[in-house]
Scaffold this active site. Structure first.
Site, mmCIF file in Angstrom:
data_model
loop_
_atom_site.group_PDB
_atom_site.id
_atom_site.type_symbol
_atom_site.label_atom_id
_atom_site.label_comp_id
_atom_site.label_asym_id
_atom_site.label_seq_id
_atom_site.Cartn_x
_atom_site.Cartn_y
_atom_site.Cartn_z
ATOM 1 N N HIS A 153 -1.941 -1.880 -14.285
ATOM 2 C CA HIS A 153 -2.592 -0.607 -13.924
ATOM 3 C C HIS A 153 -2.849 0.149 -15.223
ATOM 4 O O HIS A 153 -2.027 0.945 -15.659
ATOM 5 C CB HIS A 153 -1.687 0.190 -12.974
ATOM 6 C CG HIS A 153 -2.383 1.369 -12.356
ATOM 7 N ND1 HIS A 153 -2.667 2.517 -13.068
ATOM 8 C CD2 HIS A 153 -2.868 1.573 -11.117
ATOM 9 C CE1 HIS A 153 -3.291 3.376 -12.265
ATOM 10 N NE2 HIS A 153 -3.428 2.828 -11.084
ATOM 11 N N MET A 202 5.294 0.603 -1.992
ATOM 12 C CA MET A 202 5.134 1.397 -0.765
ATOM 13 C C MET A 202 6.033 2.635 -0.846
ATOM 14 O O MET A 202 7.245 2.512 -1.066
ATOM 15 C CB MET A 202 5.542 0.534 0.437
ATOM 16 C CG MET A 202 5.650 1.287 1.738
ATOM 17 S SD MET A 202 4.032 1.691 2.469
ATOM 18 C CE MET A 202 4.577 2.509 3.974
ATOM 19 N N HIS A 236 -4.333 0.542 1.644
ATOM 20 C CA HIS A 236 -4.438 -0.499 2.669
ATOM 21 C C HIS A 236 -5.867 -0.690 3.189
ATOM 22 O O HIS A 236 -6.125 -1.652 3.913
ATOM 23 C CB HIS A 236 -3.505 -0.179 3.844
ATOM 24 C CG HIS A 236 -2.049 -0.127 3.456
ATOM 25 N ND1 HIS A 236 -1.301 -1.266 3.252
ATOM 26 C CD2 HIS A 236 -1.222 0.913 3.197
ATOM 27 C CE1 HIS A 236 -0.055 -0.912 2.914
ATOM 28 N NE2 HIS A 236 0.007 0.402 2.867
#
Ligand code: DHE
Length: 550
Positions: free
Chosen positions: A373, A91, A54
């Protein structure tokens, strides 16, 4: 505002983050009540657990923005539940996984309603104060004093113990365990293969001399408060000359002497976002690689979406080519020719391709999946489309194969030539080797325990089929661990490309392992277990890492 409080304190320590002492930046009348001690504890937890995704200033990147305009609109209960249960988008479920208790989650939800504190800068004076040369260059061995086969040595991240294990690729013997930074992240190797550089999340770099009888740290420096990347110069004539590290906080990179880690030049990455040309206060440095074509470091700046080609041939008159790419650059690697560098702008579902010979953006590719990724990615010789580079995705089960040969296969170059479907979302790394007929795809962050403990393997010579099937390797099961719910992460080949190692990553107080797979038969070759192998994650074979073979 934040950060302008002169009383803001921030404690650094050389080996652990420690408690962060920060003052509450200007409480507003409707702010939740919080004591100074609670605020410092929450800031520490935020920094260790949340800032990676974040951002320190909560501007968002891999994770959503958590600035107070957003958190206050969503409210306390929303935040509390989100932290407790997580989300399929990535998350973590901090509450239901047991990693945070109710009181901690309550604290974090309240903390997010208050303005974030800004940690201090970290310039030359701060770096020099942490810099230590433990063994001077003139006191180091003039020849290799051990009989370790360095090219087949693995540097293994022991995440939660803040160490690396140096493990022999043939005998699987642990040659050394070396203390490094907090939540150590990656290892890179100097061009000669002699020096190993390890960086922790606390931005501590250890420079380890592999020629010593027992390899050990010869120099150390802390380059900031939070970091992820380190690399060394690889261009002909500059072997082992410089090292570079990029930090998340402060947002900057530093070029250091390759023998001693003496900091030579610090460059801030604060500035304008490439497209909107608006100022960003926290453009973090993600992956850094060294060019094989020029004396340049390739530096990915996450939030502003720029890829910097930093020319290290004259660092006093530093020339930096700033390439407009895409926001939220994260990680990547070279194609098989090592001319092109492919890097994921993960929150934008894109891969940017840099032509390191021309010094320009060759392409920006939509990967067709959610949140690519790649790690360093995987290079394959596709039976139909020629040389391709692969990435998996965090957000879904797809694997994108991208053509990388503009001369031999111009039609396929820089397009997704094929999409594979692997185990599921939550994949972090793919891997192959020039001598291997396999593509390995992990899924460590998949919410299903069995999936997160398995690896999918595709046969390269079967990629001409419409929907190629994969073999599932039950790596977690092979490890034979009774207790906990270990995740299987990041394949890494040995020097020859005959065996691939996977980490079986369990909680810090539980047994972990490394599982070695015979690449030709896909059978279990060895389970490496040792009490000292605490939370193994990344593994870096010395030869494959320094020569960019993957
Ligand atoms: Fe990583 C590489 C950042 C979480 C294991 N990780 C990288 C790189 C970056 C990065 C920028 C590329 C470095 C380079 O090439 O110079 N990683 C981040 C984060 O910001 C993030 C998402 C959150 C955080 O708080 O740190 C994060 N990473 C993790 C993990 O949780 C992993 C799985 C376990 C661990 O060890 O912490 C993890 N990251 C890795 C590994 C690599 C890596 C193993 C190198 C892969 C390779 O093959 O090169």
């Amino acid at each position: 505002g934040h950060g302008d409080s002169p009383a803001t304190k921030y404690i650094f320590s050389a080996t652990t983050l420690g408690q962060i002492e920060v003052e509450i930046p200007g409480l507003k009348p409707d702010d939740p009540v919080m004591t100074q001690a609670e605020f410092s504890r929450a800031a520490t937890i935020y920094f260790e657990r949340c800032a990676g995704c974040h951002g320190v200033l909560r501007k968002g990147a891999t994770g959503k923005a958590l600035t107070t305009d957003i958190t206050r609109a969503n409210g306390y209960e929303y935040l509390r539940d989100f932290i407790t249960y997580g989300s399929p988008a990535g998350m973590p479920n901090w509450g239901t996984s047991g990693e945070m208790d109710e009181a901690t989650i309550d604290l974090m939800a309240r903390y997010l309603l208050i303005e974030p504190p800004q940690p201090p800068e970290f310039g030359m004076a701060e770096m020099k104060a942490t810099w230590k040369v433990l063994v001077k260059p003139e006191d180091r061995p003039t020849e290799k004093l051990n009989d370790i086969d360095l090219d087949n040595l693995f540097s293994v991240t022991l995440r939660d113990s803040g160490q690396v294990a140096l493990i022999d690729g043939a005998s699987y013997e642990i040659h050394a365990i070396i203390e490094t930074g907090y939540a150590v992240h990656i290892s890179r190797i100097s061009a000669s293969g002699r020096y190993l550089f390890v960086i922790g999340r606390d931005a501590l770099i250890n420079m380890i001399d592999l020629w010593m009888e027992t390899p050990a740290t010869v120099a150390q420096i802390k380059v900031g408060a939070e970091a992820r990347s380190v690399e060394t110069s690889k261009f002909k004539g500059y072997e082992d000359k410089y090292a570079i590290a990029g930090s998340y906080w402060p947002p900057q990179y530093v070029i250091m002497d390759g023998d001693t880690l003496e900091p030579l030049k610090i460059v801030s990455t604060r500035g304008m976002i490439f497209d909107t040309q608006e100022f960003h206060p926290e453009p973090r440095v993600a992956a850094i690689v060294a060019s094989h074509y020029k004396p340049e470091f390739i530096v990915n700046v996450k939030e502003t979406g720029k890829i910097l080609l930093v020319d290290y041939s004259d660092i006093r008159n530093l020339k930096v080519t700033s390439i407009e790419a895409e926001r939220f650059l994260h990680d990547g690697g070279f194609d098989s020719s090592k001319r092109y560098f492919l890097t994921a702008a993960n929150a934008r579902n894109k891969v940017a391709v840099i032509d390191t010979k021309e010094g320009s953006l060759a392409a920006l590719i939509d990967t067709g999946g959610q949140t690519p990724h790649p790690g360093r990615g995987a290079n394959l010789m596709h039976p139909v489309h020629g040389p391709v580079w692969a990435t998996s995705h965090l957000g879904d089960e797809t694997v994108a194969l991208i053509g990388t040969d503009p001369e031999g296969h111009p039609e396929q170059a820089w397009t997704v030539v094929q999409q594979l479907y692997a185990l599921g979302g939550g994949s972090l790394f793919v891997k192959s080797h020039p001598t291997s007929n396999h593509l390995y795809v992990d899924a460590p962050l998949n919410p299903d325990a069995e999936t997160s403990a398995s690896v999918a393997v595709f046969r390269v010579d079967e990629l001409d089929q419409e929907e190629p099937e994969y073999t599932v390797l039950p790596i977690g099961e092979w490890a034979g661990i009774e207790d906990g719910q270990p995740r299987v992460v990041q394949g890494e080949f040995n020097r020859e490309g005959t065996e691939i190692w996977f980490s079986v990553w369990n909680a810090a107080d539980k047994e972990s392992a490394i599982v070695v797979v015979d690449d030709r038969t896909l059978e279990l070759a060895r389970v490496i277990k040792d009490q000292r192998l605490i939370t193994p994650t990344g593994k870096f074979n010395v030869y494959n890492t320094r020569a960019d073979v993957y």
